[in-house]
Write an enzyme that holds these catalytic residues in place. Structure first.
Site, PDB file in Angstrom:
ATOM      1  N   GLU A  44      -4.762  30.438 -43.694  1.00 47.04           N
ATOM      2  CA  GLU A  44      -4.345  29.472 -44.708  1.00 47.04           C
ATOM      3  C   GLU A  44      -5.626  29.049 -45.400  1.00 47.04           C
ATOM      4  O   GLU A  44      -6.524  28.529 -44.753  1.00 47.04           O
ATOM      5  CB  GLU A  44      -3.626  28.330 -43.988  1.00 47.04           C
ATOM      6  CG  GLU A  44      -2.789  27.491 -44.900  1.00 47.04           C
ATOM      7  CD  GLU A  44      -3.504  26.206 -45.190  1.00 47.04           C
ATOM      8  OE1 GLU A  44      -4.390  26.209 -46.068  1.00 47.04           O
ATOM      9  OE2 GLU A  44      -3.170  25.216 -44.534  1.00 47.04           O
ATOM     10  N   CYS A  78      -4.993  20.404 -47.351  1.00 44.49           N
ATOM     11  CA  CYS A  78      -4.703  21.683 -48.002  1.00 44.49           C
ATOM     12  C   CYS A  78      -3.720  21.485 -49.140  1.00 44.49           C
ATOM     13  O   CYS A  78      -3.647  22.300 -50.059  1.00 44.49           O
ATOM     14  CB  CYS A  78      -4.086  22.663 -47.011  1.00 44.49           C
ATOM     15  SG  CYS A  78      -4.808  22.600 -45.386  1.00 44.49           S
TER      16      CYS A  78
END
Lengths: 525, 525
Positions: B265, B302
């Protein structure tokens, strides 16, 4: 309908201008008309552009509309009738019964995917309703479904001109997932590819779907395939073929600015373990079954039993004698292409000249230009364990029997194996403990573990896994045969607090599509 | 319990001899004891060997035993009590309330995976019973389940020292799948990592599981991580971090003799689309919500909203004014590490000096050594579309507002976006048509699409997708948050005609584990 030698791009037939491709009848060596002028970057560009445009609407077609397309394709392939079978026979050297049965499998799997699309489990609908009163923080409404990855590149396989080619398993599962498909036809059977491609074109038109849902490109060499995989609009790749070919596509896919998944089914020698009790009790029967499986389709199956492992002794000697006799009696069958025949000759030659390998038997020589002379070899486990080369796949009806000192050495052989599509146990009741010890080793190395059968013959169903750890495939997390193959071309999307009017139909309150859903962690069917 | 500076390898604590690592309190710049001597290839070798040994039995633990481990880990982490929170505060600069809530999430997700393991849907049991009478060919009995991939390497993330670190989402989902885990701890919070690692060690011991189920390695630089990913026993990788870091691991994983999946990720700017009616009606409220989300955790999420897109005009000007005021009033928060602070300063500096970007507002400067001064910029859509650099993630509380001429240009901006974790729509009833036009564009580019909320705050549940097309992640086919994350670490295996005594329990007649099964294509729950 006769093949015309043109590219099929959406609903168009396009004359390209690249290097020519011409099929060869491997039984006679005769060149078959028409000549296909190979496609180039321009044809890839046009097919990908149409696929991209089609993706916008095709991925949101109703379950019924998509299932209807798959069924229409099956009907159109059947409607091709005798000319399809004749052309496939001429281009592959495969016998009529095999090709008729392969056509049945091809249409059957299209219809299986139609039923899978309608059932809607593949959407994997998950709904976690809002919890406005939750402490310390409320939960908002969250809903998940799966969506099509995007246009998919499919590479036709040489050894299944129908079931794993233009409208084979990869195309059927990608179309089922909602992905437009651009096929790179295998150059060994362009006429068969064109006929099937035209059947799909007709089905797309009859179903009023955007033309870019399906295209078939023809081109010699690797260039057109590499250009296709490198195209930014392609979002996944399905491939069945050689290890070198699969690795090259994996490399191209990884080197893109946006890497994409490659599902390459590459090489497998499909070990068969002869457990002692079974070998002692049924050695002759097992030997005959083995040679039958070995010779099926001139050994040109991904699941051909290329390695047999037993404990040395009288029973294994008797097995070798019986198997050797059956091999000697084996008629040579025509191989698919001159190239495959040459590679088979090389592979058999390498085994024959290997200093630690002994030849058990050879089959009949055959008469046509590209006969597969069955070949059976043997080597000790010690030598097998010392030589990586003995694990190389020889595509065709060749197999190697490994003689182990004992069950411990048999296990050592199992542990030394690369990833496989299948692993087979021949076992009787008295072998259960030995089988239990091998099973976890095999399960880790193969996608399918069989008992008392033969790996050739892959059932198209829900439980099938035609896949396995590298190098059997590039991605052990999937299967290329059976209904679970649809998952390869999907990704999950979560919708958070979307107004009802914006939610995809599958996620709406009241479950209008009637699909199974996981609601707040509980399964509702 | 105080951190000791040692590697945790199985049940052992090991003193290594590599380059030292020492945490820094980012709020004060003070170095924190102890010093960790970095691990090397020897520690990787030992941890991987133990993981490999543990895999043999851990992957076949009962559903109950595996669920019990996950619950025991949660209880042991809670039992660490105040010292864990204090150490994490010192190592990260994050406030107590945030870390207490993150601990709650960490333990909650371990318990969620325990419930997922018990429910057994992840096994995806499929049974196609034998059809001995079928014509022209009988069908043999075929059964499928999913099995654990093998030992998994997990890289701790800097920004979630508990929820995405040693025993965070990646570890929990891998352990749930039956995979032993070797963690490479993030060097920014080694003490927190060791404390949590010891809690897991204790749970493994209390549950009588093989010690190799879990290890934690510490090491500076990339070497130990690359060695770990290259180790032949590691079968998958979970990573949360920078794009450069993720790409390096992808490359190593692909270059192995056996390539393995990497779930990285990486980077996302999480676009927020301000649709006209909503902006006109609720511009002030949206602006305040936006800056609240932007500042959350000093922007070190994120899913931080790094890009806002609106149609230029009075309403967007008013939004910019309100948002600018809120930014100016924003207190500086301490960033996680000196390196992250320096990168943030560079990123903000690049935007500030970009000739086509104008500064809207800056937040308060702050006093500590590593403060995040919130920053808001604006640029025209024309300029955004002309400059790829404006899509680069600035990790921290910085955002860029894009002014579009009209909705068509807003759509063009959406189409130009790289893959994202999230995409957000601020919309009112009158915006539904505009939203409907954008939705397919966003769905293709993001793993989660939100309406009238903010992307920060990721619910751990069944429907969540924390994932998305490259470069948001390396594999859009999965999620790293939520119960579906277990699928990343599984592969299917088919068992053909196995005697009952050899079948895995989940596949036996009578369904002894009571799991949902697809029998001959029909769902049985």
């Amino acid at each position: 309908m006769q093949p015309t030698g043109q590219q099929l791009i959406g609903q168009q037939t396009v004359a390209a201008h690249g290097a020519p491709i011409q099929a060869i009848d491997p039984a006679t060596g005769e060149r078959l008309e028409p000549i296909y002028a190979g496609g180039s970057a321009a044809e890839v560009e046009r097919a990908c552009q149409l696929a991209e445009e089609a993706y916008a609407t095709y991925r949101e077609t109703s379950l019924e509309a998509r299932a209807a397309l798959l069924e229409a394709i099956a009907a159109e392939i059947e409607a091709l009738g005798e000319p399809l079978i004749e052309r496939a026979m001429a281009e592959t050297g495969l016998p009529r019964t095999r090709l008729e049965s392969e056509r049945g499998r091809t249409c059957g799997q299209l219809r299986l995917f139609a039923s899978v699309v309608r059932a809607g489990e593949w959407l994997d609908v998950r709904i976690d309703p809002a919890l406005p009163e939750r402490q310390p923080m409320p939960r908002v409404d969250l809903r998940q479904r799966h969506v099509a990855l995007g246009p998919v590149a499919v590479f036709g396989a040489s050894n299944f001109p129908l079931a794993f080619s233009v409208s084979g398993g990869d195309s059927a599962s990608a179309l089922a997932a909602g992905c437009p498909v651009v096929v790179k036809a295998h150059s060994a059977h362009p006429g068969t590819s064109e006929l099937v491609g035209r059947a799909v074109q007709q089905a797309v038109a009859d179903c009023d779907l955007p033309e870019g849902v399906f295209s078939v490109l023809f081109g010699s060499g690797n260039e057109i395939g590499q250009t296709l995989v490198a195209d930014s609009r392609i979002q996944a790749v399905g491939f069945t073929g050689s290890r070198a070919g699969g690795l090259a596509l994996m490399q191209t896919a990884q080197a893109r600015p946006q890497p994409i998944p490659v599902y390459a089914e590459m090489s497998s020698i499909n070990p068969v373990f002869l457990l002692p009790e079974a070998l002692a009790a049924r050695g002759r029967e097992i030997a005959e079954g083995f040679v039958g499986s070995l010779n099926m389709g001139a050994g040109q199956f991904c699941t051909n039993p290329g390695l047999v492992i037993g404990v040395k002794g009288e029973a294994l000697d008797a097995f070798l004698t019986t198997a050797g006799e059956a091999v000697q009696a084996s008629a040579a069958q025509t191989m698919l292409t001159p190239g495959i025949h040459a590679a088979y000759q090389d592979g058999v030659g390498a085994l024959a000249s290997h200093p630690r390998v002994r030849e058990v038997a050879r089959g009949q020589e055959g008469e046509g230009p590209h006969p597969c002379q069955t070949a059976l070899f043997a080597a000790s486990a010690t030598d097998f364990l010392a030589s990586e080369a003995l694990q190389a796949e020889v595509f065709g009806a060749a197999s190697l029997v490994i003689e182990c000192a004992d069950l411990a050495e048999m296990r050592a052989v199992a542990e030394a194996l690369e990833g496989q599509l299948t692993a087979t146990l021949q076992l009787d009741d008295g072998d259960l403990d030995a089988a239990r010890a091998l099973l976890p080793v095999l399960e880790r190395r193969a996608g399918r573990v069989l008992a008392n059968g033969w790996p050739t013959g892959v059932e198209v169903c829900h439980a099938m896994v035609h896949g396995g750890p590298f190098p059997a495939t590039s991605d052990a997390r999937s299967t290329s045969v059976g209904s679970a193959a649809i998952r390869r071309f999907l990704r999950p999307v979560c919708y958070q607090a979307l107004p009802a009017g914006l939610l995809p139909e599958a996620l709406r309150d009241g479950n209008p599509q009637g699909v199974t859903r996981l609601v707040d962690g509980r399964r509702e069917s």
